[in-house]
Design a protein around this motif. Structure first.
Motif, PDB file in Angstrom:
ATOM      1  N   ASP B 241       0.966  -1.275  -0.180  1.00  0.00           N
ATOM      2  CA  ASP B 241       0.206   0.045  -0.120  1.00  0.00           C
ATOM      3  C   ASP B 241       0.894   1.065  -0.277  1.00  0.00           C
ATOM      4  O   ASP B 241       1.648   1.083   0.583  1.00  0.00           O
ATOM      5  CB  ASP B 241      -0.853  -0.154   1.131  1.00  0.00           C
ATOM      6  N   PRO B 242       0.290   2.432  -0.792  1.00  0.00           N
ATOM      7  CA  PRO B 242       0.893   3.666  -0.269  1.00  0.00           C
ATOM      8  C   PRO B 242       0.927   4.063   1.029  1.00  0.00           C
ATOM      9  O   PRO B 242      -0.095   3.793   1.708  1.00  0.00           O
ATOM     10  CB  PRO B 242       0.397   4.469  -1.482  1.00  0.00           C
ATOM     11  N   GLY B 243       1.845   4.746   1.424  1.00  0.00           N
ATOM     12  CA  GLY B 243       1.844   5.142   2.770  1.00  0.00           C
ATOM     13  C   GLY B 243       2.204   6.657   3.063  1.00  0.00           C
ATOM     14  O   GLY B 243       2.703   7.321   2.022  1.00  0.00           O
ATOM     15  N   ARG B 244       1.920   7.165   4.382  1.00  0.00           N
ATOM     16  CA  ARG B 244       1.996   8.660   4.478  1.00  0.00           C
ATOM     17  C   ARG B 244       3.442   9.192   5.361  1.00  0.00           C
ATOM     18  O   ARG B 244       3.587   8.044   6.010  1.00  0.00           O
ATOM     19  CB  ARG B 244       1.023   9.390   5.276  1.00  0.00           C
ATOM     20  N   VAL B 245       4.036   9.777   4.849  1.00  0.00           N
ATOM     21  CA  VAL B 245       5.558  10.134   5.391  1.00  0.00           C
ATOM     22  C   VAL B 245       5.002  11.017   6.513  1.00  0.00           C
ATOM     23  O   VAL B 245       5.869  11.059   7.297  1.00  0.00           O
ATOM     24  CB  VAL B 245       6.201  10.538   4.293  1.00  0.00           C
ATOM     25  N   GLU B 246       4.490  12.019   5.994  1.00  0.00           N
ATOM     26  CA  GLU B 246       4.117  13.359   7.104  1.00  0.00           C
ATOM     27  C   GLU B 246       3.336  12.853   8.173  1.00  0.00           C
ATOM     28  O   GLU B 246       2.356  11.955   8.252  1.00  0.00           O
ATOM     29  CB  GLU B 246       3.279  14.280   6.300  1.00  0.00           C
ATOM     30  N   GLY B 247       3.756  13.084   9.557  1.00  0.00           N
ATOM     31  CA  GLY B 247       3.162  12.693  10.715  1.00  0.00           C
ATOM     32  C   GLY B 247       3.491  11.272  10.993  1.00  0.00           C
ATOM     33  O   GLY B 247       2.693  10.608  12.159  1.00  0.00           O
ATOM     34  N   ASN B 248       4.361  10.659  10.190  1.00  0.00           N
ATOM     35  CA  ASN B 248       4.728   9.277  10.459  1.00  0.00           C
ATOM     36  C   ASN B 248       5.959   9.578  11.524  1.00  0.00           C
ATOM     37  O   ASN B 248       7.056   9.786  11.007  1.00  0.00           O
ATOM     38  CB  ASN B 248       5.192   8.512   9.291  1.00  0.00           C
ATOM     39  N   VAL B 249       5.905   8.882  12.876  1.00  0.00           N
ATOM     40  CA  VAL B 249       6.920   9.256  13.622  1.00  0.00           C
ATOM     41  C   VAL B 249       8.274   8.464  13.233  1.00  0.00           C
ATOM     42  O   VAL B 249       9.342   9.145  13.559  1.00  0.00           O
ATOM     43  CB  VAL B 249       6.494   8.612  14.931  1.00  0.00           C
ATOM     44  N   VAL B 250       8.286   7.457  12.551  1.00  0.00           N
ATOM     45  CA  VAL B 250       9.387   6.733  12.239  1.00  0.00           C
ATOM     46  C   VAL B 250      10.216   7.746  11.088  1.00  0.00           C
ATOM     47  O   VAL B 250      11.349   7.681  11.417  1.00  0.00           O
ATOM     48  CB  VAL B 250       9.116   5.399  11.505  1.00  0.00           C
ATOM     49  N   PHE B 251       9.353   8.195  10.417  1.00  0.00           N
ATOM     50  CA  PHE B 251      10.247   9.120   9.292  1.00  0.00           C
ATOM     51  C   PHE B 251      10.550  10.317  10.017  1.00  0.00           C
ATOM     52  O   PHE B 251      11.701  10.957   9.681  1.00  0.00           O
ATOM     53  CB  PHE B 251       9.279   9.402   8.275  1.00  0.00           C
ATOM     54  N   THR B 252       9.763  10.777  11.096  1.00  0.00           N
ATOM     55  CA  THR B 252      10.445  11.928  11.838  1.00  0.00           C
ATOM     56  C   THR B 252      11.736  11.596  12.565  1.00  0.00           C
ATOM     57  O   THR B 252      12.752  12.507  12.414  1.00  0.00           O
ATOM     58  CB  THR B 252       9.341  12.406  12.802  1.00  0.00           C
ATOM     59  N   TYR B 253      11.804  10.513  13.147  1.00  0.00           N
ATOM     60  CA  TYR B 253      13.044  10.084  13.703  1.00  0.00           C
ATOM     61  C   TYR B 253      14.012   9.999  12.484  1.00  0.00           C
ATOM     62  O   TYR B 253      15.301  10.401  12.830  1.00  0.00           O
ATOM     63  CB  TYR B 253      12.748   8.913  14.495  1.00  0.00           C
ATOM     64  N   LEU B 254      13.763   9.416  11.527  1.00  0.00           N
ATOM     65  CA  LEU B 254      14.751   9.113  10.422  1.00  0.00           C
ATOM     66  C   LEU B 254      15.267  10.424   9.862  1.00  0.00           C
ATOM     67  O   LEU B 254      16.385  10.758   9.823  1.00  0.00           O
ATOM     68  CB  LEU B 254      14.106   8.305   9.361  1.00  0.00           C
ATOM     69  N   ASP B 255      14.403  11.638   9.741  1.00  0.00           N
ATOM     70  CA  ASP B 255      14.854  12.847   9.528  1.00  0.00           C
ATOM     71  C   ASP B 255      15.814  13.414  10.577  1.00  0.00           C
ATOM     72  O   ASP B 255      16.614  14.073  10.195  1.00  0.00           O
ATOM     73  CB  ASP B 255      13.559  13.669   9.510  1.00  0.00           C
ATOM     74  N   ALA B 256      15.415  13.025  11.624  1.00  0.00           N
ATOM     75  CA  ALA B 256      16.490  13.701  12.639  1.00  0.00           C
ATOM     76  C   ALA B 256      17.711  12.882  12.890  1.00  0.00           C
ATOM     77  O   ALA B 256      18.623  13.510  13.045  1.00  0.00           O
ATOM     78  CB  ALA B 256      15.719  13.518  14.008  1.00  0.00           C
ATOM     79  N   LEU B 267      13.856   6.191   0.204  1.00  0.00           N
ATOM     80  CA  LEU B 267      12.989   5.341   1.138  1.00  0.00           C
ATOM     81  C   LEU B 267      11.566   6.028   1.351  1.00  0.00           C
ATOM     82  O   LEU B 267      10.513   5.475   1.229  1.00  0.00           O
ATOM     83  CB  LEU B 267      13.730   5.360   2.624  1.00  0.00           C
ATOM     84  N   LYS B 268      11.550   7.375   1.261  1.00  0.00           N
ATOM     85  CA  LYS B 268      10.319   8.267   1.496  1.00  0.00           C
ATOM     86  C   LYS B 268       9.592   8.045   0.371  1.00  0.00           C
ATOM     87  O   LYS B 268       8.436   7.895   0.238  1.00  0.00           O
ATOM     88  CB  LYS B 268      10.530   9.833   1.948  1.00  0.00           C
ATOM     89  N   ALA B 269      10.045   8.230  -0.842  1.00  0.00           N
ATOM     90  CA  ALA B 269       9.651   8.036  -2.248  1.00  0.00           C
ATOM     91  C   ALA B 269       9.197   6.744  -2.336  1.00  0.00           C
ATOM     92  O   ALA B 269       7.739   6.394  -2.752  1.00  0.00           O
ATOM     93  CB  ALA B 269      10.602   8.384  -3.296  1.00  0.00           C
ATOM     94  N   GLN B 270       9.630   5.719  -2.030  1.00  0.00           N
ATOM     95  CA  GLN B 270       9.271   4.219  -1.925  1.00  0.00           C
ATOM     96  C   GLN B 270       7.973   3.975  -1.295  1.00  0.00           C
ATOM     97  O   GLN B 270       7.234   3.346  -1.647  1.00  0.00           O
ATOM     98  CB  GLN B 270      10.260   3.260  -1.412  1.00  0.00           C
ATOM     99  N   TYR B 271       7.897   4.477   0.034  1.00  0.00           N
ATOM    100  CA  TYR B 271       7.138   4.545   1.213  1.00  0.00           C
ATOM    101  C   TYR B 271       5.869   4.882   0.455  1.00  0.00           C
ATOM    102  O   TYR B 271       4.584   4.427   0.610  1.00  0.00           O
ATOM    103  CB  TYR B 271       7.389   4.894   2.283  1.00  0.00           C
ATOM    104  N   ARG B 272       5.670   6.135  -0.217  1.00  0.00           N
ATOM    105  CA  ARG B 272       4.700   6.910  -0.724  1.00  0.00           C
ATOM    106  C   ARG B 272       4.109   6.225  -1.771  1.00  0.00           C
ATOM    107  O   ARG B 272       2.989   5.972  -1.913  1.00  0.00           O
ATOM    108  CB  ARG B 272       5.043   8.406  -1.085  1.00  0.00           C
TER     109      ARG B 272
END
Lengths: 341, 341
Positions: B241-256, B267-272
């Motif tokens: 399934d396509p997934g949301r990156v915004e508000g996704n805590v795991v991505f927020t942590y990866l960003d950090a 990774l974000k593109a693939q997730y989306r």
């Protein structure tokens, strides 16, 4: 037993002091200094030159606060405060008091400070409105630091200041409850019998800034002029008329300073009956005040010739006070279980 | 030019620190500690163990404040704060800060303190209602004392704390105006690019007491469990399934924490698009956090074997800080023309 035969700790500790905003006047003498001269006989008495507290409503004029440090100390020495028996010390040079103040602010709520009747009255009297300096609102916590820092149990205050001692004791109880033991003693407000002396113009408060005070350093001419200008009974126009004693400023001053109580009662009776002129009455008061102030003025002038000596007295007192207040601070911090290096 | 080649005064002074109410977590690492490790290269950096400030809302639990002094110092040392280049010091042992705080309270009104947005928010967040400890309302003045006591001009703060620096500068301007010269410098709030890291449960604030933090001393199992429990996109049920990156805590942590920005964008593109499962995503974050924390945990454990050494580091830093803050206090007092013995 004489004072020097007792260990320091056996004598009750009394804390008094004055904001360093102006030289003291005969209102201070009647209301507190006379009492302090007695207290130093059998108390461990600290006189705080309260320059830090003076700043809470004089932050815009620190020079005034500075200049009056030595002036107030001169007044103390002039009236007979003996630095060998009383400790004269400078509030701003006692860091433990600032540290305890900051600590105590956590044990009192803003709402409680705002409810304090003394603070409410003073906010009104000073016309602060909404622009109360935070330091002014908080000064009861600083006063709690002063009192407890010296472990004072006896605190002579004006009647209007009794709520401040209650506030101190509330903080003391909270600290003791948090510490789980009575690390600090509660204090007792001692309200002097003599009420507050009115100004020479009859206004309730005598103050230098109000121009209605007789300074402890007043010259004979200044004393004479002040007594002449004093309000008596406005209905008492001729010596033979009956006059009013109540609310008559000259009699209020005689009540405060005339030690011949029998003669004073006779004078009051005569004034009420009629036949005693204001001139004669004022002459009596003037004589008493001239006799009271002359030796004070002389001693003050002597001390004033050697300011370095006065500063040295303050320094020595402050050194003693620093050790005592720092020991208290450390005990409080340890009793609360805070970190110590 | 290397830091040690510059005279101390030529390096900008930065003040940071933490309330000693609990060990630090990876939110602190991302938001401030990483920045401090960089800052110590070319700044004269002070890290304040803010036990006095911690008491402003923890007066009922001084033991918590005490215990966390060494914990926070351990966290500093573990992440790479070098006591040879940064000064770690204990707020309660710097009396000049309490003295400056009491002084500054006279240069700010109660109304101004009550208008401070940070204080308003925090009063609401802590549920104080009318029972705000006076120390809590007054802490912006204490913070002004901290900042100016070290003559710090650079103060890294969260976005929500910027009003506190403005409050400090207002006090600075009043002191300078009263003194008639610029005795204190104004400070600049430096707001880090990285926003505040949310808790592992997605709540805005990561905190130990909230149970949604990963401590800097977390064990490998604790890290694994925290990442597994982390919120992703609740609508992302199957890997394809396509997934949301915004508000996704795991991505927020990866960003950090993910330093391979190109791989992260891929990774974000693939997730989306769909085709990236949460398990794989979390495995990547876990690997990164394990690698990040492992050396911190190891160094922390090493320092923890010798608490006397840690305390000695605090003591030495505090001695240096005491001299600096006392010098500032004296300059301010002299510039204001107050009495000095």
């Amino acid at each position: 037993m004489k004072a020097q035969e007792q260990p320091a700790s056996a004598r009750p500790v009394v804390l008094t002091g004055d904001r360093t905003t102006g030289p003291l006047h005969i209102g201070h003498f009647a209301g507190s200094l006379k009492n302090r001269i007695r207290m130093q006989e059998d108390h461990d008495q600290f006189l705080l030159l309260a320059d830090t507290q003076a700043l809470t409503d004089n932050a815009q004029d620190p020079g005034k606060v500075r200049r009056n440090v030595v002036e107030v100390a001169l007044d103390y020495l002039a009236v007979g405060i003996d630095p060998g028996r009383s400790t004269i010390c400078l509030q701003s040079h006692l860091p433990a008091l600032a540290e305890l103040s900051m600590l105590y602010l956590n044990f009192v709520t803003v709402a409680r400070l705002e409810r304090n009747p003394t603070i409410k009255d003073e906010i009104r009297a000073r016309g602060f409105g909404r622009d109360i300096p935070a330091g002014f609102l908080c000064y009861p916590a600083a006063q709690a630091a002063d009192i407890t820092g010296f472990r004072a149990t006896v605190v002579p205050v004006g009647e209007d200041q009794a709520p401040l001692i209650e506030q101190t004791n509330e903080i003391v109880r909270r600290i003791n409850a948090t510490a789980g033991r009575a690390v600090l003693p509660e204090a007792y407000a001692v309200i002097p019998e003599a009420g507050r002396l009115p100004g020479v113009d009859g206004r309730a408060k005598m103050s230098k800034s109000g121009g209605n005070a007789i300074a402890l350093s007043a010259s004979p001419d200044q004393i004479r002029a002040a007594v002449r200008a004093m309000y008596t009974d406005p209905g008492h126009l001729r010596a033979e008329d009956p006059g009013r004693v109540e609310g008559n400023v000259v009699f209020t001053y005689l009540d405060a300073f005339d030690e011949d109580r029998a003669a004073l009662e006779e004078l009051k009776a005569q004034y009420r009956r009629g036949g005693l002129g204001d001139g004669k009455l004022k002459a009596r008061l003037e004589e008493i005040l001239q006799e009271l102030i002359a030796p004070i003025r002389r001693r003050r002038a002597e001390f004033a010739t050697d300011p370095a000596h006065v500063i040295d007295i303050i320094r020595q007192g402050t050194d003693r006070a620093r050790a005592i207040t720092e020991a208290t601070r450390r005990e409080v911090v340890e009793a609360l279980g805070l970190f110590t290096l």
